[in-house]
Design a protein around this motif. Structure first.
Motif, mmCIF file in Angstrom:
data_model
loop_
_atom_site.group_PDB
_atom_site.id
_atom_site.type_symbol
_atom_site.label_atom_id
_atom_site.label_comp_id
_atom_site.label_asym_id
_atom_site.label_seq_id
_atom_site.Cartn_x
_atom_site.Cartn_y
_atom_site.Cartn_z
ATOM 1 N N UNK A 23 -21.286 -9.354 3.706
ATOM 2 C CA UNK A 23 -20.337 -8.282 3.936
ATOM 3 C C UNK A 23 -19.549 -8.518 5.209
ATOM 4 N N UNK A 24 -18.279 -8.122 5.187
ATOM 5 C CA UNK A 24 -17.441 -8.326 6.346
ATOM 6 C C UNK A 24 -17.718 -7.264 7.393
ATOM 7 N N UNK A 25 -18.014 -7.669 8.646
ATOM 8 C CA UNK A 25 -18.251 -6.670 9.671
ATOM 9 C C UNK A 25 -16.952 -6.003 10.071
ATOM 10 N N UNK A 26 -17.079 -4.904 10.794
ATOM 11 C CA UNK A 26 -15.872 -4.237 11.290
ATOM 12 C C UNK A 26 -15.104 -5.200 12.155
ATOM 13 N N UNK A 27 -13.801 -5.228 12.006
ATOM 14 C CA UNK A 27 -12.967 -6.184 12.719
ATOM 15 C C UNK A 27 -12.996 -5.931 14.208
ATOM 16 N N UNK A 28 -13.248 -7.007 14.968
ATOM 17 C CA UNK A 28 -13.224 -6.865 16.411
ATOM 18 C C UNK A 28 -11.810 -6.611 16.905
ATOM 19 N N UNK A 33 -8.137 -2.851 19.306
ATOM 20 C CA UNK A 33 -6.955 -1.999 19.238
ATOM 21 C C UNK A 33 -7.326 -0.544 19.475
ATOM 22 N N UNK A 34 -8.477 -0.144 18.926
ATOM 23 C CA UNK A 34 -8.877 1.251 19.049
ATOM 24 C C UNK A 34 -9.221 1.630 20.472
ATOM 25 N N UNK A 35 -9.709 0.646 21.253
ATOM 26 C CA UNK A 35 -10.115 0.949 22.617
ATOM 27 C C UNK A 35 -9.047 0.606 23.638
ATOM 28 N N UNK A 76 -8.168 -14.874 19.458
ATOM 29 C CA UNK A 76 -8.848 -14.103 18.414
ATOM 30 C C UNK A 76 -9.990 -13.281 19.004
ATOM 31 N N UNK A 77 -10.151 -12.059 18.501
ATOM 32 C CA UNK A 77 -11.237 -11.213 18.963
ATOM 33 C C UNK A 77 -11.022 -10.600 20.331
ATOM 34 N N UNK A 78 -9.779 -10.637 20.842
ATOM 35 C CA UNK A 78 -9.466 -10.066 22.148
ATOM 36 C C UNK A 78 -8.444 -8.942 21.982
ATOM 37 N N UNK A 319 -14.895 -10.525 14.426
ATOM 38 C CA UNK A 319 -14.024 -10.704 13.288
ATOM 39 C C UNK A 319 -12.592 -10.745 13.788
ATOM 40 N N UNK A 320 -11.829 -11.660 13.234
ATOM 41 C CA UNK A 320 -10.401 -11.692 13.514
ATOM 42 C C UNK A 320 -9.673 -11.382 12.209
ATOM 43 N N UNK A 321 -8.355 -11.487 12.214
ATOM 44 C CA UNK A 321 -7.595 -11.059 11.048
ATOM 45 C C UNK A 321 -6.456 -11.994 10.707
ATOM 46 N N UNK A 322 -6.336 -12.280 9.427
ATOM 47 C CA UNK A 322 -5.089 -12.780 8.879
ATOM 48 C C UNK A 322 -4.209 -11.570 8.562
#
Length: 576
Positions: A23-28, A33-35, A76-78, A319-322
């Motif tokens: 399962x994909x974890x919540x995106x870092x 972005x949320x914080x 990524x992840x920052x 997790x990073x994102x395309x």
């Protein structure tokens, strides 16, 4: 590139990437972005007035924003990476694209972030004489195991030449030697490169066997405990400063659980000077070993030496994102042409003095800006495309083409419905050129479509001038190619209208020395963008022909990737 624009990187390599998840974890990125405080949100995508056509001012605005210090090198992840994907998404939304991943703009790419302790010391012991190599100065080490500590004690060293097992070449550097539990030492590039022998592999032209990524993969398959590549600038096509910069700080990988290939507990590079001393202490001559390794029948050489280290790392599952935006086709929306570019770069290197933000303006804010500009032109053009277009900004290219690897395994459009791929990675910013470079020229029928476009522009298509650098294996199109999908990767021309090849080569040397994978890769108002616009218009033209027609370009006869495409397509007619 994992690969880079030859005008800039005539002497440089592509990303020390390559260039590869449950399962994909919540995106870092999403968490970041949320914080992130509201005042630090990504710039407003609508703050600039964009034109419908491919435009130099629009392109400059996109690059300037993506490579600004505010994005902190798009690691990524920052938080900077989170801002980048949100900004790209906002641009896709503004243009009128649709979310391309089952109703989402994003495709989460699970990853492991590993930050090695740079106080790590590699001890090489030869008959009781211990030499300690320092991280960054003499060597770099990392682990893909996901383990917080990898300890190696007195692991026997074996020199395995180029570290290649290629049956079709009648070549096996591992023949007759068991390296299980041992540390292998090997040379970068192919045997034909240093031997200057066209009868070996493809001579000066690098094959995938010459890539450092392959060498580590093969060492893992053979059961080695660790692997060290001896750096040399001509063979690698970049200096030690690029190795040091790329292997320092946080390193990213697909999670081990999501990657079926075996992995080494530890892998890295040593400088040519450190290697020469090692071989001398072991009673061998490094130059003679280069010569021996470049001949058929080479046998691995135990070095009568051992390696020891205690590599501690900070490991985090992230997790990073395309980012995927789609312009649906009006008649055959299930068939798609893909335009892609990687958004990630090397981030911010905490602890470095002075400017420690690796902005990645050329590499690869230019590529992302390019696919956005092409997307806007398609979205505004009439008639509407008959086939769909997918615009994919991938992550983790600098870490080994990982975002595109994940996309190919989980595509928005099935690979047998993907008509072709156009990859943009690092565009030229020194003005118009008489030529356009096709990396790996002679691979696919997409080149025929591109030639028609450059003929109209009065330009020629050229192969890369340094095929020994292996640029074809160093950018995201390569994952599509390995899967069989025809993929086109171009780089801006080297024969400049203003100054010719001499000016192009001077620009290459300057970029390599001062900006490639360094904090100096920043946007400049002095850039000449008329050449960029011409390149983008040509690449747009390739896609226009594909989305308006029903052709399915293939690899040329004899190409290594054609069999995979033919098998994928089978006997069916994909145009029906």
């Amino acid at each position: 590139m994992q690969a880079r624009h030859l005008l800039f990187c005539l002497l440089a390599g592509a990303a020390l990437s390559a260039c590869d998840r449950a399962p994909t974890p919540a995106s870092d990125d999403a968490n970041a972005a949320a914080t992130t405080p509201a005042g630090d949100a990504a710039p407003d995508a609508a703050a600039h007035t964009f034109n419908d056509d491919i435009d130099a001012g629009d392109f400059a605005e996109l690059v300037k924003t993506l490579s600004s210090d505010e994005f902190e090198g798009r690691g990524p992840g920052t938080p900077g990476g989170a801002k980048a994907v949100e900004y790209i998404k906002a641009q896709f939304e503004r243009i009128g694209l649709q979310p391309g991943n089952d109703g989402s703009w994003f495709q989460d790419v699970p990853m492991t972030e590993t930050t090695p302790d740079e106080s790590t010391v590699l001890t090489l012991d030869v008959d009781g004489k211990a030499t300690q190599l320092k991280f960054g100065d003499d060597m770099v080490l990392n682990t893909r195991s996901g383990e917080a500590e990898v300890k190696v004690e007195d692991s026997p060293l074996v020199f395995v030449g180029y570290g290649v097992d290629a049956p079709e070449q009648d070549w096996n550097d591992y023949a007759g030697v068991d390296v299980k539990g041992k540390t292998v030492v090997m040379l970068v590039n192919d045997p034909g490169f240093h031997a200057n022998d066209d009868s070996l592999f493809e001579g000066k032209r690098m094959t995938y066997y010459g890539r450092w990524t392959y060498k580590f993969e093969e060492a893992a398959r053979k059961g080695a405990k660790a692997a060290l590549i001896i750096h040399d600038a001509p063979g690698a096509s970049y200096g030690w400063d690029v190795v040091r910069g790329s292997w320092s700080g946080a390193q990213y990988d697909l999670r081990a659980a999501d990657d079926p290939e075996p992995r080494l507990p530890a892998q890295g590079w040593i400088t040519a000077e450190a290697a020469r001393q090692l071989f001398t202490d072991a009673g061998l001559d490094l130059d003679e070993m280069y010569a021996a390794a470049g001949k058929r029948g080479f046998k691995a050489v135990p070095l009568k030496a051992t390696a020891s280290f205690d590599l501690k790392s900070t490991v985090a599952e992230k997790s990073s994102r395309n980012v995927i935006g789609v312009l649906p086709g009006s008649e055959r929306p299930d068939e798609a042409v893909v335009y892609m570019g990687h958004w990630d770069h090397l981030g911010k290197h905490d602890g470095e003095s002075g400017d420690n933000i690796y902005n990645g303006a050329v590499d690869n804010a230019t590529g992302v800006a390019g696919i956005i500009e092409i997307a806007e032109k398609f979205a505004r053009a009439t008639p509407a495309p008959k086939r769909s277009l997918a615009f994919v900004a991938v992550t983790l290219e600098e870490s080994g083409l990982l975002g595109s690897q994940y996309y190919v395994a989980h595509p928005a459009f099935p690979l047998d419905k993907t008509v072709g791929v156009v990859n943009i990675d690092a565009m030229g910013v020194y003005g118009k050129s008489h030529d356009l470079v096709v990396v790996g020229k002679g691979n696919s029928e997409l080149e025929d479509l591109l030639k028609a476009e450059t003929d109209r522009q009065g330009r020629t298509l050229e192969a890369e001038s340094t095929p020994e650098s292996g640029f074809y294996f160093r950018s995201d199109h390569f994952n599509f190619a390995k899967a069989g999908v025809p993929a086109l990767y171009t780089e801006s021309g080297e024969d400049l209208v203003d100054g010719g090849r001499e000016a192009g080569e001077a620009a290459a040397r300057d970029y390599n020395a001062n900006r490639y994978h360094k904090p100096g890769d920043e946007y400049s108002d002095d850039w000449k963008l008329d050449g960029v616009i011409e390149d983008l218009q040509a690449l747009y033209g390739v896609g226009r022909v594909l989305v308006d027609g029903d052709q399915w370009p293939n690899w040329y006869e004899g190409n290594a990737f054609r069999a995979a495409r033919d098998k994928m397509m089978g006997d069916k007619s994909p145009a029906q």
